[in-house]
Design an enzyme around this catalytic site. Structure first.
Site, mmCIF file in Angstrom:
data_model
loop_
_atom_site.group_PDB
_atom_site.id
_atom_site.type_symbol
_atom_site.label_atom_id
_atom_site.label_comp_id
_atom_site.label_asym_id
_atom_site.label_seq_id
_atom_site.Cartn_x
_atom_site.Cartn_y
_atom_site.Cartn_z
ATOM 1 N N ASP A 29 1.271 25.493 -26.995
ATOM 2 C CA ASP A 29 0.344 26.078 -27.932
ATOM 3 C C ASP A 29 0.438 25.546 -29.257
ATOM 4 O O ASP A 29 0.732 26.227 -30.388
ATOM 5 C CB ASP A 29 0.295 27.758 -27.992
ATOM 6 C CG ASP A 29 -0.690 28.136 -26.962
ATOM 7 O OD1 ASP A 29 -0.923 29.403 -26.964
ATOM 8 O OD2 ASP A 29 -0.881 27.474 -26.072
ATOM 9 N N HIS A 54 -3.286 26.625 -24.515
ATOM 10 C CA HIS A 54 -4.225 26.093 -25.694
ATOM 11 C C HIS A 54 -4.013 24.467 -25.539
ATOM 12 O O HIS A 54 -5.046 23.729 -26.239
ATOM 13 C CB HIS A 54 -3.872 26.415 -26.879
ATOM 14 C CG HIS A 54 -4.462 27.670 -27.083
ATOM 15 N ND1 HIS A 54 -5.725 27.809 -27.796
ATOM 16 C CD2 HIS A 54 -4.306 29.066 -26.624
ATOM 17 C CE1 HIS A 54 -6.224 29.193 -27.818
ATOM 18 N NE2 HIS A 54 -5.026 29.720 -27.396
ATOM 19 N N ASN A 77 -37.797 20.225 -38.963
ATOM 20 C CA ASN A 77 -38.593 18.987 -39.158
ATOM 21 C C ASN A 77 -39.493 18.464 -38.081
ATOM 22 O O ASN A 77 -39.763 17.429 -38.218
ATOM 23 C CB ASN A 77 -37.511 17.827 -39.591
ATOM 24 C CG ASN A 77 -36.670 17.405 -38.740
ATOM 25 O OD1 ASN A 77 -36.494 18.232 -37.959
ATOM 26 N ND2 ASN A 77 -35.652 16.632 -39.099
ATOM 27 N N ASP A 95 -39.241 17.641 -35.176
ATOM 28 C CA ASP A 95 -39.003 16.357 -34.347
ATOM 29 C C ASP A 95 -38.611 16.620 -32.778
ATOM 30 O O ASP A 95 -38.115 15.538 -32.379
ATOM 31 C CB ASP A 95 -37.942 15.267 -35.082
ATOM 32 C CG ASP A 95 -36.687 15.987 -35.072
ATOM 33 O OD1 ASP A 95 -35.617 15.162 -35.507
ATOM 34 O OD2 ASP A 95 -36.453 17.063 -34.950
ATOM 35 N N GLU A 126 -26.479 24.215 -37.241
ATOM 36 C CA GLU A 126 -26.984 25.125 -38.575
ATOM 37 C C GLU A 126 -27.706 26.346 -37.932
ATOM 38 O O GLU A 126 -27.717 27.378 -38.296
ATOM 39 C CB GLU A 126 -28.479 24.281 -39.130
ATOM 40 C CG GLU A 126 -27.985 23.361 -39.769
ATOM 41 C CD GLU A 126 -27.089 23.660 -41.048
ATOM 42 O OE1 GLU A 126 -25.944 22.860 -41.361
ATOM 43 O OE2 GLU A 126 -27.496 24.441 -41.542
#
Lengths: 652, 153
Positions: free
Chosen positions: A202, A235, A621, A623, A630
């Site tokens: 880890d 991990h 946009n 497209d 986002e």
């Protein structure tokens, strides 16, 4: 003894005695209440952490489900299947050939490594990272290439000998916290031929400097391969890195070559040894054991075939045991006809795979016996009887492991036979816990060294530290609560026959535990989460007052918002896997089909058209592609009190 | 508040310190558990309580089955109530007979480590870190008490 009401007859010294008692009594009560609050905060952090880890298992099942049902993915895009079932990259023979395409410009001001590496390179890196420099991608790739080459020659278990003049130092989880590693080296010296270290897994995820820690550890390993020992942790797994931050760190710090780095890292992880055995009597592994732990098998297993905890071996012709185990964890069984690019010879057997999972994921507990580790979703809980049995089986005296955060940095259990060592101080939050390391040598009792990294030069008073971690814990707990708002309100209203808006403490605690699935001391926490009236009844809607999830699109319904918020980590991982060129974009069509599958597998009742609408709006946009980072960022929780603070009109 | 509610409260607090999930806690954590439930026993009273909940032959661990009835009674009888603010203030005033409004650091250390049930070094340092005003090297006890009370509510 008492509350110090002095009478006229008391002498001065008696008065002083009573006064001192009052103050001491009060202070001790206050101080222990502070510590109890600290402990509660840690419990919150830990429960949520383990609940998240269980989410990982669901994700693994989802991938299997996806492959089963999303048939045209692996026809159109075999790379996805290859990604999920692992495929090795082309094997270069020569380091120079491998990094031929990466140039280090003259303008680069960071550390420059020279191969073959020497101790000066270790010093160079430590100094550079102290000044927050970033190592150039070329050197990262070179180090990883060489590390893989050398690790391949190591056995699954390294056998180490100590003596009074040659002690060994054992460190636990570091989780990307560079300050802790630097503090350890400051207190205990850099690794060298006369200063041996074991790092028990880890090294990465969660902290901000996972790559820097890896570079220091790997370079030290290349310089001192017989004195710097690395054990694999749960991990050190590319799937875990997708969720817990390391993948993101790499892609941020290395925008051009991040993908190459991630690819070779997947391989390097699989060649990390499983454990270390000291003086033939101490076993050092990351997680723990189970009652069926077979060290002989583990010595011989082909460890590099263990790609990820989320990629169990695909079942052979109706292997009944696999089907049974998968049923237990609610998994789906892959049909035999699923074509994969992996042949059976590239996998471990189911039994071997489980043996390794147990080593990386198990936790010791006081209860006797061996049980599935339900909070993490992998490995098991093992009791003191299991420890005795397994240690005796192989004539070992002690087990040293990590994997769990401990307030003091270490903990001893199972009659002194099991030590947990954890080296990331302030793991959950500043002030949450100390870190520690062990020094030992044959015949001597292990010595423990504790530390805690602080941002300031002098320690803040205890009450400030406790306030800080408590606020942080309560904050993330409230985010959990808001993410299940609709389900919670529904459960509350079922119990609130008279529609008064009030419930008893018992009723409220019951629903909270049931819906959130978190085993927490709800009664003690209630004062921080909800308002109570003079009768002791809870106003259950008050927990939703100061906090809401920001709606990215006004018209979206709250259940949709909550669901997306709740699953945002999982969605992130799935998107990352689909977005194989790491462009950050997926097509609207991919998003839709992916969501439909997610929907049916996780049994979420969200209408398809709501998702479609959302997708339309997210394609800003127009497209045909969605920037999903986002998209996910848009769902964040707004704490009303934060807003007040920002505008300066609220004084807290 | 019913007995059943007390039981649940005690169980919750106990479980936070039951690290091995086997219904026992380290005896050294008992003080913390009792105080986290709102009681303020002195060290001596705490000693007596521990003696009540320990095994015949002390094992270093306290079992929940023994702890629960004893603690329930403590809560029901409202024993070891917290010290009211005004009593606390008067105690400081006893130590400050000339009514300056503060105690010097050395004076506080002397009283806390030599009188009553003396503080350990760690306890003393902990108290000083929050109580002492570094400029005057003294504790203005009225302000200190007010600050602590706000923090707890």
């Amino acid at each position: 003894m008492g509350c110090g009401t002095s009478s006229v007859k008391d002498t001065r010294s008696e008065q002083v005695l009573k006064a001192a008692l009052v103050i001491q009594n009060w202070y001790r009560g206050y101080s222990t209440r502070l510590k109890a609050r600290q402990r509660y905060a840690l419990t919150i952090f830990q429960s949520i952490e383990y609940a998240d880890e269980q989410g990982q298992l669901q994700l693994s099942n989802f991938f299997s489900f996806m492959l089963e049902n999303y048939a045209h993915i692996h026809e159109k895009d075999p790379e996805i299947v290859a990604r999920l079932f692992g495929s090795t990259i082309q094997d270069y023979k020569d380091r120079q050939d491998y990094v031929a395409f990466v140039d280090v410009p003259n303008s680069y001001n960071g550390p420059r490594l020279q191969f073959p590496l020497t101790f000066t390179d270790i010093d160079l890196l430590v100094d550079a990272f102290k000044q927050q420099q970033i190592l150039h991608a070329r050197y990262v790739l070179e180090v990883l290439f060489e590390t893989k080459k050398v690790l391949k020659q190591m056995p699954n278990f390294t056998h180490v000998k100590t003596s009074p003049s040659k002690e060994i130092t054992i460190c636990g989880d570091l989780h990307g916290k560079l300050d802790d590693l630097l503090l350890i080296f400051y207190k205990n010296g850099l690794p060298s031929g006369s200063n041996s270290y074991i790092f028990n897994g880890d090294f990465v995820d969660r902290g901000r400097n996972s790559i820097e820690i890896l570079m220091i550890l790997f370079v030290s390993f290349l310089v001192y391969p017989n004195d710097l020992h690395l054990n694999r942790g749960n991990h050190e797994d590319f799937m875990m890195n997708l969720r817990y931050g390391f993948t993101k760190e790499i892609l941020c710090k290395y925008k051009i070559h991040g993908k190459q780095i991630l690819q070779i890292l997947e391989d390097v992880y699989t060649w990390l040894p499983i454990g270390t055995i000291i003086d033939n009597e101490i076993l050092v592994i990351h997680g723990g054991i189970s009652e069926s732990t077979d060290l002989n098998l583990l010595h011989h297993v082909e460890r590099h075939k263990m790609k990820s905890v989320l990629m169990p071996p695909t079942p052979l012709d109706g292997d009944p045991d696999t089907n049974l185990k998968k049923k237990k964890f609610n998994a789906t069984v892959l049909p035999r006809e699923v074509k994969t690019s992996t042949s059976l010879s590239e996998q471990l057997t189911k039994h071997e795979w489980e043996q390794v999972i147990d080593i990386l994921w198990s936790d010791p507990r006081g209860k006797r016996g061996c049980y599935p580790n339900t909070s993490r979703g992998g490995g098991c809980y093992f009791g003191p009887d299991i420890t005795s049995k397994v240690l005796n089986r192989y004539q070992l005296k002690m087990l040293i492991r990590s994997h769990e955060c401990k307030p003091e940095g270490y903990e001893i259990c199972h009659d002194g036979k099991v030590i947990t060592i954890f080296s990331a101080s302030n793991y959950y939050e500043e002030g949450s816990n100390r870190g520690a390391y062990i020094k030992l040598s044959f015949g001597m009792a292990p010595r423990f060294f504790q530390y805690q990294v602080t941002r300031t030069t002098c320690l803040r008073p205890l009450y400030q530290r406790v306030n800080a971690i408590e606020s942080s814990a309560i904050r993330i707990l409230r985010e959990r609560i808001i993410a299940q708002k609709t389900d919670l309100i529904h459960a509350f209203q079922l119990q609130d026959r008279s529609k008064s808006g009030k419930l008893s403490m018992s009723q409220w605690a019951f629903s909270m535990e049931n819906i959130l699935g978190l085993n927490l001391p709800w009664r003690s926490l209630s004062s921080r989460l909800v308002t109570t009236d003079t009768n002791g009844d809870i106003d259950y809607m008050s927990s939703f007052q100061d906090i809401h999830i920001q709606k990215p699109v006004k018209e979206a319904q709250s259940t949709l918002i909550e669901t997306l918020y709740r699953y945002r980590s999982d969605l992130q991982i799935i998107f990352n896997v689909i977005d194989s060129d790491h462009s950050g974009l997926i097509s609207v069509e991919e998003f839709r089909s992916m969501w439909k599958l997610f929907n049916s597998h996780y049994n979420i009742h969200i209408d398809d058209f709501q998702i479609d609408e959302l997708a339309e709006r997210m394609d800003l946009n127009k497209d045909g592609s969605i920037d999903f980072n986002e998209f996910l960022k848009a769902f964040h929780v707004v704490h009303k009190l934060d807003k007040l603070n920002k505008s300066g009109s609220g004084l807290l | 508040i019913t007995v059943a509610e007390f039981h649940k409260k005690i169980k919750d607090a106990f479980e936070v310190f039951d690290h091995e999930a086997n219904n026992t806690v380290d005896v050294r954590e008992i003080g913390t558990i009792i105080r986290s439930l709102g009681c303020c026993p002195s060290e001596g009273e705490l000693h007596d309580l521990i003696a009540e909940v320990e095994e015949e032959e002390p094992t270093g661990y306290i079992r929940f089955e023994k702890f629960l009835p004893v603690m329930t009674e403590v809560l029901l009888e409202r024993r070891y109530r917290p010290i009211p603010e005004d009593i606390l203030l008067r105690a400081f005033e006893v130590l400050d007979p000339s009514k300056r409004g503060f105690l010097l650091k050395e004076e506080l250390i002397k009283y806390m480590t030599e009188e009553g049930e003396p503080f350990s070094q760690e306890e003393m340092e902990e108290m000083l870190s929050a109580a002492i005003d570094p400029e005057s090297n003294s504790v203005h006890y009225k302000d200190y008490i007010a600050m602590m009370v706000i923090d707890e509510s």
